[in-house]
Structure formats: structure tokens, C-alpha cells
Design a protein around this motif. Structure first.
Motif, PDB file in Angstrom:
ATOM      1  N   ASN A  14       5.172  -5.807  -5.937  1.00 48.54           N
ATOM      2  CA  ASN A  14       4.500  -6.501  -4.839  1.00 48.54           C
ATOM      3  C   ASN A  14       3.408  -7.378  -5.444  1.00 48.54           C
ATOM      4  O   ASN A  14       3.039  -7.196  -6.599  1.00 48.54           O
ATOM      5  CB  ASN A  14       3.914  -5.505  -3.828  1.00 48.54           C
ATOM      6  CG  ASN A  14       2.704  -4.773  -4.359  1.00 48.54           C
ATOM      7  OD1 ASN A  14       2.722  -4.234  -5.469  1.00 48.54           O
ATOM      8  ND2 ASN A  14       1.642  -4.733  -3.579  1.00 48.54           N
ATOM      9  N   ARG A  68       3.516  -7.030   0.853  1.00 47.59           N
ATOM     10  CA  ARG A  68       2.087  -6.756   1.044  1.00 47.59           C
ATOM     11  C   ARG A  68       1.350  -6.691  -0.285  1.00 47.59           C
ATOM     12  O   ARG A  68       1.745  -5.971  -1.202  1.00 47.59           O
ATOM     13  CB  ARG A  68       1.901  -5.432   1.790  1.00 47.59           C
ATOM     14  CG  ARG A  68       0.434  -5.103   2.047  1.00 47.59           C
ATOM     15  CD  ARG A  68       0.262  -3.912   2.970  1.00 47.59           C
ATOM     16  NE  ARG A  68       0.682  -2.653   2.414  1.00 47.59           N
ATOM     17  CZ  ARG A  68      -0.109  -1.850   1.683  1.00 47.59           C
ATOM     18  NH1 ARG A  68      -1.351  -2.192   1.418  1.00 47.59           N
ATOM     19  NH2 ARG A  68       0.359  -0.695   1.239  1.00 47.59           N
ATOM     20  N   SER A  70      -1.612  -5.676  -2.852  1.00 48.45           N
ATOM     21  CA  SER A  70      -2.477  -4.513  -3.044  1.00 48.45           C
ATOM     22  C   SER A  70      -3.059  -4.559  -4.453  1.00 48.45           C
ATOM     23  O   SER A  70      -2.546  -5.252  -5.328  1.00 48.45           O
ATOM     24  CB  SER A  70      -1.687  -3.207  -2.839  1.00 48.45           C
ATOM     25  OG  SER A  70      -0.702  -3.061  -3.844  1.00 48.45           O
ATOM     26  N   ALA A  71      -4.127  -3.791  -4.651  1.00 52.61           N
ATOM     27  CA  ALA A  71      -4.743  -3.725  -5.978  1.00 52.61           C
ATOM     28  C   ALA A  71      -3.827  -3.012  -6.962  1.00 52.61           C
ATOM     29  O   ALA A  71      -3.762  -3.371  -8.139  1.00 52.61           O
ATOM     30  CB  ALA A  71      -6.088  -3.021  -5.899  1.00 52.61           C
ATOM     31  N   ARG A  72      -3.114  -1.995  -6.470  1.00 51.00           N
ATOM     32  CA  ARG A  72      -2.204  -1.206  -7.309  1.00 51.00           C
ATOM     33  C   ARG A  72      -0.902  -0.989  -6.547  1.00 51.00           C
ATOM     34  O   ARG A  72      -0.910  -0.775  -5.336  1.00 51.00           O
ATOM     35  CB  ARG A  72      -2.816   0.140  -7.665  1.00 51.00           C
ATOM     36  CG  ARG A  72      -4.073   0.052  -8.513  1.00 51.00           C
ATOM     37  CD  ARG A  72      -4.713   1.415  -8.695  1.00 51.00           C
ATOM     38  NE  ARG A  72      -3.755   2.406  -9.129  1.00 51.00           N
ATOM     39  CZ  ARG A  72      -3.727   2.957 -10.345  1.00 51.00           C
ATOM     40  NH1 ARG A  72      -4.619   2.595 -11.225  1.00 51.00           N
ATOM     41  NH2 ARG A  72      -2.841   3.858 -10.653  1.00 51.00           N
ATOM     42  N   ASP A  74       0.930   1.551  -6.501  1.00 50.18           N
ATOM     43  CA  ASP A  74       1.061   2.899  -5.916  1.00 50.18           C
ATOM     44  C   ASP A  74       0.372   3.022  -4.555  1.00 50.18           C
ATOM     45  O   ASP A  74       0.435   4.064  -3.921  1.00 50.18           O
ATOM     46  CB  ASP A  74       0.583   3.983  -6.884  1.00 50.18           C
ATOM     47  CG  ASP A  74      -0.882   3.855  -7.288  1.00 50.18           C
ATOM     48  OD1 ASP A  74      -1.608   2.994  -6.735  1.00 50.18           O
ATOM     49  OD2 ASP A  74      -1.296   4.623  -8.182  1.00 50.18           O
ATOM     50  N   GLU A  75      -0.237   1.940  -4.083  1.00 52.22           N
ATOM     51  CA  GLU A  75      -0.808   1.924  -2.733  1.00 52.22           C
ATOM     52  C   GLU A  75       0.262   1.673  -1.668  1.00 52.22           C
ATOM     53  O   GLU A  75       0.009   1.854  -0.481  1.00 52.22           O
ATOM     54  CB  GLU A  75      -1.886   0.841  -2.623  1.00 52.22           C
ATOM     55  CG  GLU A  75      -3.101   1.102  -3.495  1.00 52.22           C
ATOM     56  CD  GLU A  75      -4.093  -0.047  -3.478  1.00 52.22           C
ATOM     57  OE1 GLU A  75      -4.078  -0.845  -2.526  1.00 52.22           O
ATOM     58  OE2 GLU A  75      -4.875  -0.152  -4.439  1.00 52.22           O
ATOM     59  N   LEU A  76       1.445   1.260  -2.079  1.00 55.86           N
ATOM     60  CA  LEU A  76       2.534   1.015  -1.133  1.00 55.86           C
ATOM     61  C   LEU A  76       3.175   2.333  -0.725  1.00 55.86           C
ATOM     62  O   LEU A  76       3.308   3.250  -1.537  1.00 55.86           O
ATOM     63  CB  LEU A  76       3.600   0.121  -1.764  1.00 55.86           C
ATOM     64  CG  LEU A  76       3.157  -1.272  -2.170  1.00 55.86           C
ATOM     65  CD1 LEU A  76       4.265  -1.977  -2.927  1.00 55.86           C
ATOM     66  CD2 LEU A  76       2.744  -2.080  -0.957  1.00 55.86           C
ATOM     67  N   SER A  77       3.617   2.399   0.512  1.00 54.33           N
ATOM     68  CA  SER A  77       4.283   3.615   0.988  1.00 54.33           C
ATOM     69  C   SER A  77       5.757   3.601   0.590  1.00 54.33           C
ATOM     70  O   SER A  77       6.337   2.547   0.304  1.00 54.33           O
ATOM     71  CB  SER A  77       4.179   3.714   2.516  1.00 54.33           C
ATOM     72  OG  SER A  77       4.998   2.730   3.126  1.00 54.33           O
ATOM     73  N   GLU A  80       7.652   1.300   2.844  1.00 51.23           N
ATOM     74  CA  GLU A  80       7.561  -0.115   2.488  1.00 51.23           C
ATOM     75  C   GLU A  80       8.522  -0.454   1.356  1.00 51.23           C
ATOM     76  O   GLU A  80       9.168  -1.511   1.366  1.00 51.23           O
ATOM     77  CB  GLU A  80       6.138  -0.471   2.049  1.00 51.23           C
ATOM     78  CG  GLU A  80       5.136  -0.583   3.172  1.00 51.23           C
ATOM     79  CD  GLU A  80       3.743  -0.838   2.646  1.00 51.23           C
ATOM     80  OE1 GLU A  80       3.269  -1.983   2.784  1.00 51.23           O
ATOM     81  OE2 GLU A  80       3.130   0.097   2.078  1.00 51.23           O
TER      82      GLU A  80
END
Length: 164
Positions: A14, A68, A70-72, A74-77, A80
Motif C-alpha cells: 500500500n 489506503r 499508512s505509516a506501516r 501492518d496497519e492494514l487489516s 483490506e
């Protein structure tokens, strides 16, 4: 940045925050995508993120699994990533690259529900498109050095060159 019939469509996880801000893939200065691409022989010179359109003459393109930022990653679900995997399959069927290279083995495992996948060529095919899982080029993925990352990119380049 996609065109029909590419040799390789690279697929990041992402957009990072820097990529979202600049509108260019792999834009964070510590990301090793562009150096690995060059060191592996995919490009004749080291490109900057702002020069990503210069990939098209090489038969290369870039997209992401999830949209989406994100900074990292691993913040994605999981949801997603799975939804992004479905959209990616549709994109690949529409544009028909010879190879899809997913950058991040964990992302590949989640998006394509293949828990045992390892870095390298995959059994999965999307139509005629072959699939390769590459290491994530993020600087956070420190157990892959710049050299070993470039070597893995070169394995894909050699397979893509052999395919014609």
C-alpha cells in the motif's frame, strides 16, 4: 501506473505516507525498491520515484494491493488485504502482464490466502500471468540486505527475460 501487456507488474502492499504525499510509488528515501530494480538489471540507471513513468518503456509497471496509505503496512487489516487481492486479480486479468511481482511475502500470503508461500515463483497463475513473491523493499525489512534484495529481483528479471 499500468499498461496492457507489461513484462512485469510490481505490486507494493500500500502507499506509505511519503508516497501518498508525493503521488509516487516507493517514495520514502530509505525504501530500496528503486536501487534493487536498477541493481538487478531491470533498468539501465537508478530511477527516482518521480521518474516512475520511465518504467513503461522497460515493460514495467507499479500498483498496490491496498489503496489506503499508512505509516506501516501492518496497519492494514486482513479484510483490506483480501479485498485488495481480489481487486488486484481483476486488474491483472484486464491488463495481462506476463508476471505479477508482489512485494512482501506476508502481503502475498494474506491477499492470496496462501499461508505456506515463500519468496520466489508461485504456483498461482492469474490467466496467463505468472506470479512471483518478492521481499518487501522497505528499510524496515532489514533481514533482506540491499544485495540479497537485488539478487531476488534479478532472479525474477531472468525468468521474465527467459519468457520473452
Amino acid at each position: 501506473m499500468i499498461a496492457d501487456g507489461l513484462r512485469v507488474l510490481f505490486c507494493g502492499i500500500n502507499p506509505g505516507l511519503m508516497s501518498a504525499a508525493t503521488g509516487h510509488h516507493f517514495a520514502r528515501p530509505g525504501n530500496r525498491f528503486w536501487p534493487a530494480l536498477h541493481a538487478s538489471g531491470f533498468t539501465g540507471r537508478l530511477l527516482k520515484p518521480s521518474e516512475e513513468r520511465e518504467l513503461l518503456p522497460y515493460g514495467l509497471g507499479i500498483t498496490n494491493v491496498a489503496a489506503r496509505a499508512s505509516a506501516r503496512a501492518d496497519e492494514l487489516s486482513r479484510e483490506e488485504m483480501v479485498a485488495g487481492g481480489r481487486l488486484l486479480v481483476e486488474k491483472v486479468r484486464r491488463h495481462r502482464p506476463r508476471w505479477l511481482a508482489v512485494l512482501g511475502i506476508t502481503a502475498y500470503r494474506v491477499a492470496f490466502d496462501d499461508r505456506r508461500a515463500v519468496v520466489g515463483p508461485q504456483e498461482l497463475r492469474i490467466g496467463e500471468t505468472r506470479v512471483w513473491a518478492l521481499p518487501n523493499p522497505s528499510g524496515l525489512n532489514a533481514h533482506w540486505t540491499a544485495r540479497t534484495l537485488a539478487e531476488e529481483f534479478a532472479r525474477l528479471r531472468e525468468a521474465a527475460d527467459a519468457q520473452g
